[in-house]
Design a protein around this motif. Structure first.
Motif, mmCIF file in Angstrom:
data_model
loop_
_atom_site.group_PDB
_atom_site.id
_atom_site.type_symbol
_atom_site.label_atom_id
_atom_site.label_comp_id
_atom_site.label_asym_id
_atom_site.label_seq_id
_atom_site.Cartn_x
_atom_site.Cartn_y
_atom_site.Cartn_z
ATOM 1 N N GLY A 92 0.718 -1.130 0.193
ATOM 2 C CA GLY A 92 -0.101 -0.042 0.054
ATOM 3 C C GLY A 92 0.890 1.210 0.058
ATOM 4 N N VAL A 93 1.861 1.083 0.656
ATOM 5 C CA VAL A 93 2.879 2.347 0.958
ATOM 6 C C VAL A 93 3.517 2.583 -0.513
ATOM 7 N N ILE A 94 4.029 1.553 -1.137
ATOM 8 C CA ILE A 94 4.677 1.650 -2.485
ATOM 9 C C ILE A 94 3.748 2.136 -3.401
ATOM 10 N N ILE A 95 2.687 1.730 -3.574
ATOM 11 C CA ILE A 95 1.511 2.132 -4.502
ATOM 12 C C ILE A 95 1.204 3.623 -4.314
ATOM 13 N N SER A 96 0.925 4.182 -3.005
ATOM 14 C CA SER A 96 0.556 5.356 -2.752
ATOM 15 C C SER A 96 1.588 6.211 -3.104
ATOM 16 N N GLN A 97 2.755 5.995 -3.065
ATOM 17 C CA GLN A 97 3.905 6.782 -3.171
ATOM 18 C C GLN A 97 4.007 6.809 -4.747
ATOM 19 N N ALA A 98 4.045 5.531 -5.340
ATOM 20 C CA ALA A 98 4.327 5.410 -6.740
ATOM 21 C C ALA A 98 3.286 6.249 -7.702
ATOM 22 N N TYR A 99 1.997 6.375 -7.336
ATOM 23 C CA TYR A 99 0.866 6.752 -8.033
ATOM 24 C C TYR A 99 0.216 8.076 -7.325
ATOM 25 N N ASP A 100 0.971 8.548 -6.430
ATOM 26 C CA ASP A 100 0.496 9.832 -5.540
ATOM 27 C C ASP A 100 -1.102 9.780 -5.416
ATOM 28 N N VAL A 101 -1.351 8.833 -4.647
ATOM 29 C CA VAL A 101 -2.692 8.595 -4.319
ATOM 30 C C VAL A 101 -2.836 8.256 -2.680
ATOM 31 N N PRO A 102 -3.913 8.697 -2.086
ATOM 32 C CA PRO A 102 -3.699 8.336 -0.541
ATOM 33 C C PRO A 102 -3.772 6.712 -0.023
ATOM 34 N N LEU A 103 -3.012 6.588 0.828
ATOM 35 C CA LEU A 103 -3.054 5.335 1.578
ATOM 36 C C LEU A 103 -4.233 5.515 2.558
ATOM 37 N N LEU A 104 -5.438 4.790 2.184
ATOM 38 C CA LEU A 104 -6.485 4.837 3.048
ATOM 39 C C LEU A 104 -6.318 4.012 4.490
ATOM 40 N N MET A 105 -5.831 3.126 4.244
ATOM 41 C CA MET A 105 -5.509 2.282 5.547
ATOM 42 C C MET A 105 -4.589 0.956 5.306
ATOM 43 N N LYS A 106 -4.075 0.643 6.343
ATOM 44 C CA LYS A 106 -3.176 -0.750 6.547
ATOM 45 C C LYS A 106 -4.319 -1.579 7.316
ATOM 46 N N PHE A 107 -4.312 -2.907 7.285
ATOM 47 C CA PHE A 107 -4.763 -3.614 7.970
ATOM 48 C C PHE A 107 -4.166 -4.990 8.124
ATOM 49 N N GLU A 108 -4.450 -5.755 9.371
ATOM 50 C CA GLU A 108 -3.722 -7.040 9.471
ATOM 51 C C GLU A 108 -4.752 -8.285 8.903
ATOM 52 N N LEU A 109 -4.033 -8.987 8.112
ATOM 53 C CA LEU A 109 -4.619 -10.183 7.616
ATOM 54 C C LEU A 109 -6.024 -9.824 6.970
ATOM 55 N N HIS A 110 -7.056 -10.368 7.652
ATOM 56 C CA HIS A 110 -8.319 -10.166 7.013
ATOM 57 C C HIS A 110 -9.232 -8.795 7.765
ATOM 58 N N GLY A 111 -8.183 -8.391 8.780
ATOM 59 C CA GLY A 111 -8.908 -7.021 9.436
ATOM 60 C C GLY A 111 -9.808 -7.274 10.443
ATOM 61 N N THR A 112 -10.063 -6.449 11.234
ATOM 62 C CA THR A 112 -10.926 -6.481 12.401
ATOM 63 C C THR A 112 -12.263 -5.884 11.892
ATOM 64 N N LEU A 113 -13.285 -5.967 12.879
ATOM 65 C CA LEU A 113 -14.621 -5.361 12.564
ATOM 66 C C LEU A 113 -14.543 -3.874 12.297
ATOM 67 N N LYS A 114 -13.696 -3.241 13.397
ATOM 68 C CA LYS A 114 -13.518 -2.087 13.220
ATOM 69 C C LYS A 114 -12.591 -1.481 11.767
ATOM 70 N N ASP A 115 -12.015 -2.463 11.433
ATOM 71 C CA ASP A 115 -11.096 -1.950 10.159
ATOM 72 C C ASP A 115 -12.141 -1.858 9.148
ATOM 73 N N THR A 116 -12.956 -3.070 9.234
ATOM 74 C CA THR A 116 -14.006 -3.252 7.978
ATOM 75 C C THR A 116 -14.990 -1.838 8.086
ATOM 76 N N MET A 117 -15.281 -1.372 9.133
ATOM 77 C CA MET A 117 -16.196 -0.437 9.316
ATOM 78 C C MET A 117 -15.536 0.987 8.947
ATOM 79 N N GLU A 118 -14.456 1.262 9.246
ATOM 80 C CA GLU A 118 -13.366 2.277 8.708
ATOM 81 C C GLU A 118 -13.390 2.306 7.305
#
Length: 135
Positions: free
Chosen positions: A86-112
């Protein structure tokens, strides 16, 4: 907004299924060069030592103009390489990195993530406009 994703192990697919978002497009080896005709947010896992999966790189060669933002999955055991695609793509294409999440994420990650997708234009287009005014 369309959400385009790549799920090597199934974690990203499980994460997105929980969001109940409807406009999803899965990148596969077979369609990695196909053209998507509308703006999209990309969600991808990270492979190896913090690398972008090859099908995602291929997809972005064809579709970089439609990329508006990126989110990435990873495993915190990889330290600084956690969700690094995500960091690589965000920097290479000048777009926002919305978030990073672990594995399949938590419920909070999903809602965010769902909130960020649904309100993307309001949240991120305003930031772009404001940043241009400040300069």
């Amino acid at each position: 907004m369309k959400v385009v994703f790549y799920s090597f192990t199934g974690n990203v697919r499980r994460f997105l299924k929980r969001t109940e978002l409807e406009d999803l497009y899965e990148i596969t080896e077979a369609n990695a060069s196909d053209k998507v005709e509308e703006p999209f947010i990309l969600v991808t896992g990270t492979i190896g030592f913090g690398e972008v999966p090859a099908p995602v790189e291929q997809f972005l060669k064809t579709n970089q103009a439609g990329l508006k933002g990126v989110a990435a999955s990873g495993n915190r055991n990889w330290g600084n390489n956690f969700a690094k695609a995500g960091v690589i793509i965000s920097q290479a294409y000048d777009v926002p990195l919305l978030m990073k999440f672990e594995l399949h994420g938590t419920l909070k990650d999903t809602m965010e993530f769902k909130e960020k997708v649904v309100n993307f234009d309001e949240i991120y287009e305003r930031e772009v406009l404001q940043s241009h005014r400040v300069k």
